[in-house]
Design an enzyme around this catalytic site. Sequence first.
Site, mmCIF file in Angstrom:
data_model
loop_
_atom_site.group_PDB
_atom_site.id
_atom_site.type_symbol
_atom_site.label_atom_id
_atom_site.label_comp_id
_atom_site.label_asym_id
_atom_site.label_seq_id
_atom_site.Cartn_x
_atom_site.Cartn_y
_atom_site.Cartn_z
ATOM 1 C CE LYS A 1 -3.837 -2.444 2.061
ATOM 2 N NZ LYS A 1 -4.598 -2.858 3.244
ATOM 3 C CD GLN B 1 -3.506 -4.380 6.485
ATOM 4 O OE1 GLN B 1 -3.390 -3.433 5.710
ATOM 5 N NE2 GLN B 1 -4.163 -5.483 6.164
ATOM 6 C CG ASP C 1 -9.712 -0.158 4.320
ATOM 7 O OD1 ASP C 1 -9.416 -0.375 3.130
ATOM 8 O OD2 ASP C 1 -9.009 -0.521 5.283
#
Length: 303
Positions: free
Chosen positions: A49, A93, A116
């Site tokens: 990422k 995460q 997200d």
Amino acid sequence: MAKILDGVAVRNGILARLQPRIAKLGRAPGLAVVLVGHDPASEVYVRNKVKACAELNFFSDKLTPPADISTEGLLAIIDTLNKRDDIDGILVQMPLPKQIDARRVLEAIAPEKDADGFHPMNVGHLVAGRPGPRACTPAGVMELLKHYSIPVSGKRAVVLGRSDIVGKPQALMLLHESATVTICHSRTANLAEECRRADILVAAIGKAGFVTAEFIAPGATVIDVGINRVTDAAEAERFGKAAGFAKAGSVLVGDVHPLDADRVAGAYTPVPGGVGPLTIAMLMANTVELSERRQSLTKQGVI
Ligand code: NDP
């Protein structure tokens, strides 16, 4: 032989379309990635990422609190990120260590910085068909279907798996494109039969090669979201991946048996190289969109 749907090509197209939008912004989009502890898979995901951010000239800030951080400690970090002007998107995460209340952490991220798309407010926006950041993996699947001009409207779609991050948002996205959607899970009766009714089958269960020929209607489009590492030579061979195994000592396999998909489906995504690359591309797309919105509001003096 079925057609292979190339996720890397779709990813490259998504990133190329982001470039002119990024160039128009007054400052680089900023993404904060919070990685708690040292889970090896999470470390790889976060590295990829951050790499994607560098490729697009984003500003990225990687925060690595220790594995024993408390929920309150992590909430304090999120609070700081929510207030920072140079950060447009925040990603925590998953999975988080056991002592942390993951739900509280995800809900603490400001919905307008939710890269997200997991915040309940943004899930609500998805349900209602309103704009907002969308869960990256299912959004990537929709981009892939569009790229390959695979018709969705009026088609039967079966989503295998009902997680909050893949299965449920995937079903909603397909529904918004007017598919007739069935969601299957571990309690579904006659699972193979249900799946065989699909024109578009999306498998997201986390079980290597679980979806075999009897689950697939001849000519169906099969999207394999699963990522499973196979460390047994005989099993790798069963999936036609003996050569890869001999080289690396393990191979990645999706939730769909690759040889069966190739034999029965009309088109399918390989693993690796199918859905995986799209997830990060959509994270970048979400961050650009969040940045556009924030920078426009700043210009108008709203924030
Ligand atoms: P979860 O474990 O959260 O959910 C799995 C789902 O599959 C559950 O709904 C479960 O049903 C269902 N399931 C499990 N076993 C069976 C079974 N035998 N028959 C029918 N249904 C079953 O997984 P995720 O959604 O997070 O991830 C799924 C897969 O996708 C994993 O391999 C993961 O690594 C991969 N993934 C890949 C991404 C990418 O970028 N390509 C991104 C995210 C995930 P129930 O609810 O009844 O328990």
